[in-house]
Design a protein around this motif. Structure first.
Motif, PDB file in Angstrom:
ATOM      1  N   ARG A 121     -28.224  22.232 -19.930  1.00  0.00           N
ATOM      2  CA  ARG A 121     -27.400  23.054 -20.741  1.00  0.00           C
ATOM      3  C   ARG A 121     -25.922  22.668 -20.260  1.00  0.00           C
ATOM      4  NH1 ARG A 121     -28.381  28.874 -17.546  1.00  0.00           N
ATOM      5  NH2 ARG A 121     -30.563  28.976 -18.463  1.00  0.00           N
ATOM      6  N   ASP A 166     -34.465  23.314 -21.922  1.00  0.00           N
ATOM      7  CA  ASP A 166     -35.120  23.259 -23.436  1.00  0.00           C
ATOM      8  C   ASP A 166     -34.374  21.578 -24.280  1.00  0.00           C
ATOM      9  OD1 ASP A 166     -34.124  23.126 -26.283  1.00  0.00           O
ATOM     10  OD2 ASP A 166     -32.379  24.596 -26.231  1.00  0.00           O
ATOM     11  N   ASP A 204     -35.069  20.676 -26.967  1.00  0.00           N
ATOM     12  CA  ASP A 204     -35.369  20.677 -28.353  1.00  0.00           C
ATOM     13  C   ASP A 204     -33.551  21.017 -29.113  1.00  0.00           C
ATOM     14  OD1 ASP A 204     -38.329  19.900 -28.715  1.00  0.00           O
ATOM     15  OD2 ASP A 204     -37.922  22.327 -28.743  1.00  0.00           O
ATOM     16  N   THR A 205     -32.421  21.962 -28.887  1.00  0.00           N
ATOM     17  CA  THR A 205     -31.627  22.226 -29.269  1.00  0.00           C
ATOM     18  C   THR A 205     -30.277  21.044 -29.580  1.00  0.00           C
ATOM     19  OG1 THR A 205     -32.006  23.876 -28.550  1.00  0.00           O
ATOM     20  CG2 THR A 205     -29.888  23.706 -29.423  1.00  0.00           C
ATOM     21  N   TRP A 254     -28.179  17.994 -29.379  1.00  0.00           N
ATOM     22  CA  TRP A 254     -27.756  17.932 -27.858  1.00  0.00           C
ATOM     23  C   TRP A 254     -25.864  17.864 -28.668  1.00  0.00           C
ATOM     24  CZ3 TRP A 254     -29.207  17.801 -23.128  1.00  0.00           C
ATOM     25  CH2 TRP A 254     -30.710  18.529 -23.605  1.00  0.00           C
ATOM     26  N   THR A 266     -24.415  20.369 -30.103  1.00  0.00           N
ATOM     27  CA  THR A 266     -24.244  21.570 -29.873  1.00  0.00           C
ATOM     28  C   THR A 266     -23.868  22.148 -28.490  1.00  0.00           C
ATOM     29  OG1 THR A 266     -26.627  22.193 -29.211  1.00  0.00           O
ATOM     30  CG2 THR A 266     -25.750  22.470 -31.894  1.00  0.00           C
ATOM     31  N   ARG A 267     -24.208  21.155 -27.066  1.00  0.00           N
ATOM     32  CA  ARG A 267     -24.055  21.602 -26.130  1.00  0.00           C
ATOM     33  C   ARG A 267     -22.723  20.128 -25.572  1.00  0.00           C
ATOM     34  NH1 ARG A 267     -30.118  21.291 -23.907  1.00  0.00           N
ATOM     35  NH2 ARG A 267     -30.697  20.557 -26.328  1.00  0.00           N
ATOM     36  N   SER A 284     -21.934  27.501 -32.788  1.00  0.00           N
ATOM     37  CA  SER A 284     -23.276  26.727 -32.008  1.00  0.00           C
ATOM     38  C   SER A 284     -22.976  28.085 -30.720  1.00  0.00           C
ATOM     39  CB  SER A 284     -22.451  25.174 -31.704  1.00  0.00           C
ATOM     40  OG  SER A 284     -22.066  25.232 -30.786  1.00  0.00           O
ATOM     41  N   SER A 285     -24.218  27.468 -30.128  1.00  0.00           N
ATOM     42  CA  SER A 285     -24.116  28.057 -28.718  1.00  0.00           C
ATOM     43  C   SER A 285     -22.892  27.653 -27.529  1.00  0.00           C
ATOM     44  CB  SER A 285     -25.361  27.739 -28.251  1.00  0.00           C
ATOM     45  OG  SER A 285     -25.944  26.370 -27.591  1.00  0.00           O
TER      46      SER A 285
END
Length: 611
Positions: free
Chosen positions: A137, A271, A273-274, A276, A278-279, A416-417
């Motif tokens: 995360r 995760d 798939d999301t 990277w 965005t993190r 994004s997240s």
């Protein structure tokens, strides 16, 4: 976790003789477009100049030129074709400011948490899975630092974060396993070995987690039942994050361990798939909303210089390095009942416990000085300059939403997240407080000082220039770390230069002293972060955070946890003068006397003992 920054100076560019402005009129007012606000500013008593009015406008033009010459902070992670799939981003100014010193371990942070928990939740496999999920995360934890050639940030290249995404669950577990250790050391051993031993972090190893079971000789068995006592140590360099990052990450780790799911189901939270990016966080400076107009930006720079010019402090501990640096820590923990009394008294006087402790520190030092100068005339001279303290501000509430490159490429970009899922980034700036140096004549005088600390803090936190000043400070600190010319001269230097041929030049006073006595880390109420309902069956005993210090370093930290007030002091026991009023060994000397006076002040003013 903090570093003193008292004065700001730098280079000057050629002036334009055709523009004039009133420098002293710039204050905390709205700055938009190209309009410079004009509201008189109350100047500090110890200002370098008798008057700052009617300053030649050459200064403004110089600042405009500096504004336009500043390079933007990189905000994108890019794929390095020479490194396969690695994503790379240069360190931002605030990150870089901490980076060079980290080579010697300075600024490397730690968080220690002592707790009791069911052994079934602390199995090694479960801890590994939870740690892998957190690193997934917050991928900055798994980054390395590389030097990217082709720039002049350093002689060897630009220090940059580099992240190689894991391509499988096994790769994610291997990454977490390399940053996870099981030990059997006590709290004191874990902390003091980290603070004083060889550096355990590096450019290729930016974070790790330790789970210790003191008093045992074996790690918790995979099938063992009952409860156990644990010590957690989470470590990372300061250029990757701050106290908010450490505390929130520790809370999330406990919450993952306490989930009512199997170890295998816990691992399914990975995760891969999301996207990277965005993190992976950009440097926080790229998320700061600042004025876009040339004049407004110059006004913000002038405000930064004015604030720096009023950083006045004439007190510091006597440094005397008697032996190699050795950091120790002492702490005072007050019961829930005592803490309630303290909070109530603070509320009655319209301040928080942080404001009161800032005043307590100033009073504690004044009493050390008074004991050192028993002669009344000597004491009067020793108190002529005020005391300056410094502390940090969390800038997270002031940051704009982050948009990843993936989202920006779409027709309708959406946040994004990032803001919901990653808090591993550095987002701090610093400010100073100035308080009287002489001992208060009464408890009422003490509370006036606490109220002054509150007023000074309020002016900084609610200033419209806060974010702009943070960016200027970041640029100055980064330039110092590089050994480069500073981006902005001190106000006194700029005034001298701009007024060289002016008939309005004022008589210059001797520069006021600008020494900070001590850094304070005022963390606040950690019970708002550690939500016990997220991990029923866990009992949290105490939490401690600090960072590795240089020789002669000292940092006082304050927080509430479990309904109790914790006051902790880390300092180099070999780096300070012997002072007066201590034991025959003299270890810690002046610093130890100060610590005794802090305790006395807390009892006298916040608990009302002996009043």
């Amino acid at each position: 976790m903090l570093e003193a920054e008292s004065k700001h100076s730098g280079q000057h560019t050629d002036a334009n003789p055709h523009v004039s402005a009133s420098l002293s009129s710039i204050t905390d007012q709205t700055i938009t477009g190209s309009r410079v606000p004009c509201v008189p500013l109350a100047r500090a008593k110890h200002s370098h100049y008798q008057s700052l009015t009617d300053v030649d406008g050459d200064l403004i033009i110089n600042l405009l030129q500096e504004v336009e010459a500043q390079d933007p902070t990189p905000d994108k992670w890019i794929t390095m074709t020479s490194s396969g799939s690695a994503l790379v981003r240069p360190l931002g100014p605030s990150e870089f400011a901490f980076y060079p010193a980290s080579k010697d371990g300075l600024g490397d942070m730690f968080l220690h948490l002592a707790f009791r928990a069911p052994k079934s939740h602390l199995r090694p496999t479960r801890i590994l899975h939870a740690w892998a999920v957190l690193r997934n995360r917050h991928p900055l934890l798994s980054c390395t630092v590389v030097l990217v050639p082709g720039d002049t940030a350093t002689a060897r290249g630009t220090p940059s974060f580099s992240f190689t995404p894991p391509t499988s669950t096994k790769a994610a577990l291997d990454d977490a396993r390399d940053a996870l250790y099981f030990r059997h050391e006590s709290k004191d051993d874990l902390i003091l070995n980290y603070m004083n031993g060889p550096r355990t972090l590096s450019d290729s190893h930016l974070s790790y987690l330790v789970i210790s079971t003191p008093g045992t000789t074996s790690t918790t068995d995979e099938y063992e039942q009952g409860e156990g006592e644990y010590d957690l140590l989470m470590c990372a360099p300061h250029f990757t994050g701050d106290g908010t990052s450490l505390h929130q990450c520790t809370h999330d780790l406990l919450a993952l361990l306490a989930l009512r799911v199997s170890d295998g189901d816990l691992l399914r939270l990975l995760d891969l798939d999301t996207p990277w990016d965005t993190r992976l966080p950009p440097a926080f400076e790229t998320r700061c909303a600042v004025p876009s107009g040339r004049w407004a930006r110059a006004a913000a720079k002038v405000n930064f210089l004015q604030v720096a010019d009023r950083e006045i402090g004439g007190h510091k501990f006597t440094r005397h390095q008697r032996a190699p640096a050795h950091t120790v820590f002492v702490e005072r923990v007050y019961s829930e009942a005592e803490t309630r009394v303290m909070l109530k008294r603070c509320k009655e006087h319209g301040v928080t416990v942080n404001h009161a402790i800032e005043a307590v520190c100033a009073v504690a030092w004044s009493r050390v000085v008074e004991a050192r100068n028993p002669n009344q005339n000597e004491s009067r001279d020793a108190f002529k300059d005020p005391i300056m303290l410094y502390t940090a501000i969390n800038l997270r509430p002031h940051l704009r939403p982050f948009h990843s490159a993936s989202a920006s490429a779409s027709s309708s970009p959406a946040p994004s997240s990032h803001d919901q899922t990653t808090y591993w980034f550095l987002a701090l700036t610093y400010f100073t407080l100035v308080l009287p140096a002489f001992p208060p004549a009464s408890p009422a005088a003490f509370w006036l000082r606490a109220q002054s600390a509150k007023a000074q803090t309020h002016r900084v936190v609610h200033s419209r220039f806060l974010v702009a000043r943070a960016l200027e400070m970041a640029a100055v600190r980064a330039a110092r770390a590089r050994g480069s010319p500073l981006p902005t001269q001190a106000l006194s230097q700029l005034l001298e230069t701009s007024q060289t041929t002016s008939t309005k030049t004022q008589v210059r006073r001797d520069p006021a002293p600008s020494a900070a006595l001590l850094g304070l880390s005022l963390i606040g109420n950690l019970d708002a972060t550690y939500d016990r309902a997220a991990y029923p069956g866990f009992t949290l005993h105490g939490v401690t955070t600090a960072s590795r210090q240089k020789a002669g370093g000292a940092l006082l930290l304050v927080h509430t946890f479990g309904g109790r007030l914790w006051v902790q002091l880390f300092y180099d026991e070999n780096g300070f003068g012997v002072g007066v009023g201590v034991g025959e060994d003299g270890q810690g000397g002046e610093m130890r006397r100060f610590w005794e006076e802090v305790g006395r002040g807390l009892e006298e003013f916040l608990l009302g003992v002996g009043v």
